[in-house]
Scaffold this motif. Structure first.
Motif, mmCIF file in Angstrom:
data_model
loop_
_atom_site.group_PDB
_atom_site.id
_atom_site.type_symbol
_atom_site.label_atom_id
_atom_site.label_comp_id
_atom_site.label_asym_id
_atom_site.label_seq_id
_atom_site.Cartn_x
_atom_site.Cartn_y
_atom_site.Cartn_z
ATOM 1 N N ASP A 71 0.833 -1.211 0.000
ATOM 2 C CA ASP A 71 0.000 0.000 0.000
ATOM 3 C C ASP A 71 0.865 1.258 0.000
ATOM 4 O OD1 ASP A 71 -2.339 -1.400 -0.041
ATOM 5 O OD2 ASP A 71 -2.713 -1.273 2.118
ATOM 6 N N ASN A 74 2.669 1.640 -3.387
ATOM 7 C CA ASN A 74 1.727 2.129 -4.398
ATOM 8 C C ASN A 74 1.429 3.611 -4.198
ATOM 9 O OD1 ASN A 74 -0.382 1.666 -6.553
ATOM 10 N ND2 ASN A 74 -1.703 2.299 -4.864
ATOM 11 N N TYR A 75 1.260 4.019 -2.932
ATOM 12 C CA TYR A 75 0.972 5.424 -2.628
ATOM 13 C C TYR A 75 2.120 6.323 -3.073
ATOM 14 C CZ TYR A 75 -0.116 9.581 0.157
ATOM 15 O OH TYR A 75 -0.397 10.866 0.562
ATOM 16 N N THR A 79 0.943 8.811 -6.444
ATOM 17 C CA THR A 79 0.358 10.082 -6.009
ATOM 18 C C THR A 79 1.347 11.207 -6.236
ATOM 19 O OG1 THR A 79 1.154 9.918 -3.735
ATOM 20 C CG2 THR A 79 -0.958 8.881 -4.227
ATOM 21 N N ASP A 96 -4.511 13.920 3.304
ATOM 22 C CA ASP A 96 -3.288 13.273 2.828
ATOM 23 C C ASP A 96 -2.332 12.976 3.979
ATOM 24 O OD1 ASP A 96 -4.110 13.268 0.237
ATOM 25 O OD2 ASP A 96 -3.087 15.124 -0.327
ATOM 26 N N THR A 99 -3.523 9.717 5.584
ATOM 27 C CA THR A 99 -3.259 8.572 4.713
ATOM 28 C C THR A 99 -1.782 8.196 4.742
ATOM 29 O OG1 THR A 99 -5.067 9.231 3.253
ATOM 30 C CG2 THR A 99 -3.446 7.717 2.349
ATOM 31 N N HIS A 100 -0.937 9.204 4.631
ATOM 32 C CA HIS A 100 0.507 8.970 4.549
ATOM 33 C C HIS A 100 1.067 8.491 5.894
ATOM 34 C CE1 HIS A 100 4.307 10.576 2.295
ATOM 35 N NE2 HIS A 100 4.401 9.317 2.634
#
Length: 293
Positions: A71, A74-75, A79, A96, A99-100
């Motif tokens: 994950d 991919n991020y 992004t 963000d 999420t990060h």
């Protein structure tokens, strides 16, 4: 050269502005006190914010790319955080940031690298909650200040859950300090009394508050919470809760105004000769020519 703030000193900032500041402040201060004074000319005002600096955990770690989760990999590759030379970390507030940071915390064992002191406030441009946006616009003045020592947080006011009547605020941080001790969170919400009453549809009667901390699994944490209202502001405080991703939940309560009881009717019997009749009223009296039995 950057330096930490000295311990046990409060710092203040006074701004004299040519027009009113509307909306919200957010940032990095602890136990703040705010005062807004009109200067009486064309909407000019003076805003004073005084508070302790707040200690915030900081991450500065190096990890092998081999341990990146799918994950996170991919991020980082799909992004806008990738700029060709490295990866741009988002600021400490906003979606963000959550999420990060959530993907990095397990890789650094949920532990801060160090902790630094900050004293910082800034204005918030956009609100997501329509009810809070409406009340903020209607008030036309400074609506509130939200501050926390969390690694990342939502910039701006809490979200209002119309079904439960709760104000919900998300934070995310390392569970451990750099020295291995459990990190303890702080949260301060200074809310304009008029905006708060607008959100809830309250009158000017006194208000109380219930403040709770919910862990990520939904269980309620033990924390120190306080609430008071003075000089047109509501001060809501939570201290001593633990991370990684709890929710601060606030519910304002106002007792319903007592309903006046309807006047009680009584019944009397009146006689006139051999006739008798009953009459009911709040203060009954016999008609002319009748006598009370």
């Amino acid at each position: 050269m950057a330096e930490n703030f000295p311990a046990d000193y409060r710092f203040g900032l006074t701004l004299r502005l040519g027009q009113k500041v509307t909306g919200w402040f957010h940032g990095r201060i602890y136990q703040p006190v705010i005062n807004v004074k009109s200067l009486g000319t064309n909407g000019a005002e003076e805003i004073t914010i005084e508070a302790l600096p707040v200690v915030v955990p900081t991450l500065q770690e190096k990890v092998s790319t081999s341990i990146l989760t799918p994950d996170l990999r991919n991020y980082l590759t799909t992004t806008q955080v990738a700029n060709g030379f490295g990866y741009v970390m988002p600021e400490s507030s906003g979606p963000d940031s959550f999420t990060h940071a959530k993907m990095w915390l397990p890789l650094v064992k949920d532990k801060a690298t160090t902790s630094l002191t900050y004293w910082s406030v800034r204005t918030l441009i956009q609100l997501n909650d329509p009810i809070i946006q409406k009340c903020t616009n209607a008030d036309g003045a400074l609506s509130g200040v939200v501050t926390t020592n969390s690694l990342v947080y939502n910039a701006g006011p809490p979200d209002f859950d119309n079904d439960t009547q709760n104000l919900n605020y998300k934070v995310l941080s390392t569970h451990f300090n750099a020295d291995g001790t459990v990190a303890k969170g702080t949260y301060d919400l200074i809310l304009s009394s008029s905006v708060a009453r607008c959100i809830y549809g309250f009158s000017n009667a006194p208000v109380s508050a219930k403040i709770s901390i919910l862990s990520a699994d939904g269980t309620t944490q033990v924390a120190t919470t306080t609430f008071n209202e003075r000089n047109g502001w509501m001060y809501l405080v939570a201290r001593g809760f633990t991370f990684s991703s709890p929710t601060v939940r606030v519910k304002l309560i106002q007792e319903a105004a007592p309903v006046a009881a309807a006047p009680k009717k009584t019944t009397i019997t009146c006689i006139k000769g051999k006739s008798s009749k009953k009459f009911s009223a709040v203060n009954p009296a016999c008609p002319s020519g009748w006598k009370k039995k």
